[in-house]
Design a protein around this motif. Structure first.
Motif, mmCIF file in Angstrom:
data_model
loop_
_atom_site.group_PDB
_atom_site.id
_atom_site.type_symbol
_atom_site.label_atom_id
_atom_site.label_comp_id
_atom_site.label_asym_id
_atom_site.label_seq_id
_atom_site.Cartn_x
_atom_site.Cartn_y
_atom_site.Cartn_z
ATOM 1 N N ASP A 170 21.796 13.723 -45.430
ATOM 2 C CA ASP A 170 21.868 14.605 -44.261
ATOM 3 C C ASP A 170 20.911 15.781 -44.407
ATOM 4 O O ASP A 170 20.296 16.218 -43.447
ATOM 5 C CB ASP A 170 23.291 15.121 -44.051
ATOM 6 C CG ASP A 170 24.218 14.063 -43.491
ATOM 7 O OD1 ASP A 170 23.708 13.008 -43.015
ATOM 8 O OD2 ASP A 170 25.442 14.270 -43.520
ATOM 9 N N ASP B 21 17.837 16.692 -38.155
ATOM 10 C CA ASP B 21 18.444 16.283 -36.892
ATOM 11 C C ASP B 21 17.367 16.310 -35.818
ATOM 12 O O ASP B 21 16.600 17.269 -35.705
ATOM 13 C CB ASP B 21 19.567 17.248 -36.498
ATOM 14 C CG ASP B 21 20.778 17.116 -37.404
ATOM 15 O OD1 ASP B 21 20.945 16.034 -38.002
ATOM 16 O OD2 ASP B 21 21.549 18.081 -37.504
ATOM 17 N N ILE B 22 17.336 15.245 -35.039
ATOM 18 C CA ILE B 22 16.378 15.170 -33.940
ATOM 19 C C ILE B 22 17.158 15.327 -32.640
ATOM 20 O O ILE B 22 18.026 14.523 -32.314
ATOM 21 C CB ILE B 22 15.613 13.831 -33.960
ATOM 22 C CG1 ILE B 22 14.842 13.706 -35.257
ATOM 23 C CG2 ILE B 22 14.695 13.723 -32.749
ATOM 24 C CD1 ILE B 22 14.181 12.357 -35.454
ATOM 25 N N ILE B 23 16.831 16.368 -31.924
ATOM 26 C CA ILE B 23 17.499 16.616 -30.657
ATOM 27 C C ILE B 23 16.696 15.915 -29.567
ATOM 28 O O ILE B 23 15.540 16.233 -29.332
ATOM 29 C CB ILE B 23 17.617 18.125 -30.372
ATOM 30 C CG1 ILE B 23 18.419 18.796 -31.479
ATOM 31 C CG2 ILE B 23 18.245 18.352 -29.006
ATOM 32 C CD1 ILE B 23 18.447 20.300 -31.396
ATOM 33 N N ALA B 24 17.332 14.956 -28.927
ATOM 34 C CA ALA B 24 16.621 14.192 -27.902
ATOM 35 C C ALA B 24 17.021 14.652 -26.523
ATOM 36 O O ALA B 24 18.021 15.174 -26.261
ATOM 37 C CB ALA B 24 16.923 12.713 -28.056
#
Length: 65
Positions: A57, A62-65
């Motif tokens: 993690d 983190d990919i914010i789409a």
């Protein structure tokens, strides 16, 4: 801890996790009465999995789409 050190630690944890899986399988195949040892190995394996997840993690953004 640098990213490289974390990747090395992650590889070591994965290797130990695989080794424990093999050891548990071997103990279960022999059908030995040592269920306590199997339980301890499974518990250790779960702790390793938790550590692996934490490192994954951290290393995977983190990919914010």
């Amino acid at each position: 801890m640098t990213e490289l050190e974390m990747k090395k630690r992650l590889a070591a944890l994965r290797s130990e996790h695989r080794d424990l899986d093999i050891a548990i399988s071997a103990l279960l195949e022999t059908g030995g009465p040592d269920q306590l040892q199997v339980a301890r190995l499974k518990k250790r394996k779960l702790k390793l999995r938790d550590q692996i997840v934490v490192l994954e993690d951290y290393l995977t953004p983190d990919i914010i789409a």
